[in-house]
Design an enzyme around this catalytic site. Sequence first.
Site, PDB file in Angstrom:
ATOM      1  N   GLU A  68      52.547  40.876  10.808  1.00 34.97           N
ATOM      2  CA  GLU A  68      51.406  40.774  10.052  1.00 34.97           C
ATOM      3  C   GLU A  68      51.042  42.233   9.802  1.00 34.97           C
ATOM      4  O   GLU A  68      50.576  42.898   8.760  1.00 34.97           O
ATOM      5  CB  GLU A  68      50.231  40.173  10.101  1.00 34.97           C
ATOM      6  CG  GLU A  68      50.493  38.589   9.667  1.00 34.97           C
ATOM      7  CD  GLU A  68      51.442  37.951  10.927  1.00 34.97           C
ATOM      8  OE1 GLU A  68      51.874  36.747  10.620  1.00 34.97           O
ATOM      9  OE2 GLU A  68      51.599  38.457  12.020  1.00 34.97           O
ATOM     10  N   PRO A 270      65.389  41.053  21.846  1.00 35.64           N
ATOM     11  CA  PRO A 270      64.437  39.724  21.991  1.00 35.64           C
ATOM     12  C   PRO A 270      62.818  39.809  21.282  1.00 35.64           C
ATOM     13  O   PRO A 270      62.454  40.948  21.257  1.00 35.64           O
ATOM     14  CB  PRO A 270      64.092  39.523  23.369  1.00 35.64           C
ATOM     15  CG  PRO A 270      65.401  39.833  24.022  1.00 35.64           C
ATOM     16  CD  PRO A 270      65.769  41.321  23.243  1.00 35.64           C
ATOM     17  N   ARG A 271      62.489  38.890  20.630  1.00 30.05           N
ATOM     18  CA  ARG A 271      61.231  39.073  19.870  1.00 30.05           C
ATOM     19  C   ARG A 271      59.948  39.191  20.785  1.00 30.05           C
ATOM     20  O   ARG A 271      59.247  40.129  20.676  1.00 30.05           O
ATOM     21  CB  ARG A 271      60.967  37.935  19.020  1.00 30.05           C
ATOM     22  CG  ARG A 271      59.599  37.692  18.111  1.00 30.05           C
ATOM     23  CD  ARG A 271      59.603  38.796  17.173  1.00 30.05           C
ATOM     24  NE  ARG A 271      58.413  38.819  16.144  1.00 30.05           N
ATOM     25  CZ  ARG A 271      58.092  39.310  15.189  1.00 30.05           C
ATOM     26  NH1 ARG A 271      59.002  40.316  14.677  1.00 30.05           N
ATOM     27  NH2 ARG A 271      57.089  39.221  14.590  1.00 30.05           N
ATOM     28  N   MET A 311      59.548  47.562  23.611  1.00 32.66           N
ATOM     29  CA  MET A 311      58.939  47.445  22.286  1.00 32.66           C
ATOM     30  C   MET A 311      58.909  48.692  21.357  1.00 32.66           C
ATOM     31  O   MET A 311      59.207  49.684  21.972  1.00 32.66           O
ATOM     32  CB  MET A 311      57.483  47.018  22.583  1.00 32.66           C
ATOM     33  CG  MET A 311      57.185  45.711  23.545  1.00 32.66           C
ATOM     34  SD  MET A 311      57.899  44.208  22.706  1.00 32.66           S
ATOM     35  CE  MET A 311      56.728  44.155  21.242  1.00 32.66           C
ATOM     36  N   GLU A 340      63.162  44.872   7.278  1.00 30.98           N
ATOM     37  CA  GLU A 340      63.380  45.652   8.203  1.00 30.98           C
ATOM     38  C   GLU A 340      64.701  46.451   8.355  1.00 30.98           C
ATOM     39  O   GLU A 340      65.015  47.660   8.061  1.00 30.98           O
ATOM     40  CB  GLU A 340      63.115  45.423   9.673  1.00 30.98           C
ATOM     41  CG  GLU A 340      61.554  45.086   9.885  1.00 30.98           C
ATOM     42  CD  GLU A 340      61.455  44.167  11.160  1.00 30.98           C
ATOM     43  OE1 GLU A 340      60.220  44.464  11.998  1.00 30.98           O
ATOM     44  OE2 GLU A 340      62.000  43.485  11.674  1.00 30.98           O
TER      45      GLU A 340
END
Length: 676
Positions: A68, A270-271, A311, A340
Amino acid sequence: MNPPRATTTLRAYRLLSRALAPLLLGWLWWRGRREPGYRERLAERLGHLPIEPSRFGGLWLHAASVGEVQAARPLIEALLRDWPEHAITVTTQTPTGAAALRATWGDRLVHRYAPIDTPGAVRRFLDRLQPQTLVLVERELWPQWLFACAERALPVLLVNARLSESSARSYRRWPGLMAHAWPRLGVAAADAASAERLRDLGVAVEHLAVTGNLKFDVAAPAQAEPLSSALQARHLVVAGSTHEGDEAAWLDAWPSLRERHPQALLVLVPRHPQRFDAVAAELQRRGLPLARRSRGEAANDQTSVLLIDAMGELMHWYRHASVCFVGGTIAPVGGHNPLEPMALGQAFLFGPHTANAQALFDDAQAAGAGLAVHDAATLAHAVDDALREPAAWAARGAAARALVDANRGATERTLAVVRARLGDVDPSTLVPVQTGTHGSDTLWRDPRTVNAVQAQALFETDATTEHLATGSGRGQARLVHLDGHGLVLRHYRRGGLMARLSEDRFWREPAHLSRAMREFALLRLMRSWRLPVPAPALARHRPHGPVYSADIAVGLIEGSRNLVQRLQAARPSANDWAALGRAIRALHDRQVFHADLNAHNLLLDMQGRAWVVDFDKCAVRPGEAWKADNLARLQRSLRKEAARLQPFHWDESQWASLIAGYGPTPSAGGTTDSTP
């Protein structure tokens, strides 16, 4: 619209949310073992924010997490062109969302954690932030948030709105949970299907617009870090934002793919950071040679998987990929952001679970920019084809870029909806408020008008002052001149029977909720709405044990006299009365309730402009019926003064001129009528 009423379903929800609140806070603390961010600022989740009056009257924008925040990026940048940075507060639910916010804007924007959805937490949050509008991103619809905003006549706008059919069914299953919210909610929908579902739930057509997906307007980051020569020699297959089910399919498919394409390297992103170690352990269990990005391990010819356990790097790896995959789609999560890779001109693979952005995945597939897979076997086949036929895959990438280019412009369309929802606003008036203490006093001031030294002594000034007439007749207002401009000083006093017990003492409450600070904040808000009210200059809260006293200073309306004074001197013109009616209407259109609307609190200046003053115990409130009561109170005030004063050039015929300026008047039932 009438004030909201809590349904039985909403009351039950409140009880449940209160009961679960300790468990939720405990879960956040437990999760903080691996992600310390979840233990940060837990008090904010209960609504205990720092008191920062500079943020009062600003925007509250809520973006739940990383996705978001990324979606809101172009809108936030657009809002920053209009609004000062201190007037925008962004909340998230997750520390990763907070980190994404900091990575993009640093200290330019203040982040707070959003309150849990209990009445107490939400009330405290709103009391301490006092925004003029709440902007929600995508799907963040919390019943108590929306109810509390409705109680305060606080507009709420859902931007980039997406609603799946399964979510819509859930809302229909419990209609009382959001009955208060749908008619008041403004929506800027990402797609037509979501807009239609929201309309069916009860969002008013006039409050609904299809503005497109903000994510199409997210600019691709500039290329920064080049690939090493070793990586340039490999074909990077990037699986982004993956969950356990995605990784299982990839790791099942990868050994055979590596045999057919020895130069291929799986780049696994990975998220969630708390899973980095678990993913590394699974790769080792399967015997797949890996390199971990966080350890600075370089991929060599034998490396099968490069694990991006860091990240903020996904776009870098998508940019250099030969093949991209969007995670959360084989795992039953609903899919992450396919824009993306598309923003970089990259085609992508995706699995069957795409409910989070169904229309976007469908459009990408129809355009040839996205290719659906279902399991490890179909995934292996699709990757094999893409690596064997790079020209065909590049053509899909061109289709992805064309689709993005064709759908840009959502930001400006959304911004137009936001501006319409806000109404006529001048954010430049929301200058930072300087706060301070002097002894036990708390002081808020506008630094353009009163400096720190003047603030400490202004209310005790021995300078020559002029006592001004006021509605109560108690002479509590004084005029002083400070650095060439006039200030009206008012000491708060009680009226009626309570004045016999204590003339100017009020039961103690937090300074930001005291009478002077409330009026200061309300005047500042109304000035941003260009309403005809004086500018706040200084407010003081002075505790006296269990009680407090209060004072306020506001700017003088030069060359003005109140309506009583005007009526004693001469009969005002029809234009004067119409100007007064328009001034009152402007306040009412903004839902500003004046607790003591009388002839002493209405001013006319030498240019014929009307002003409204003295906003003690006033507030923005919902509903319509009180507006008729406001007008009736003013009319009674005029009749009272006509019986008390002579000369007094008033008769009932002049009321019609005021109403002509006001326009259709609300009735006690909340409808409108053209007669007084």
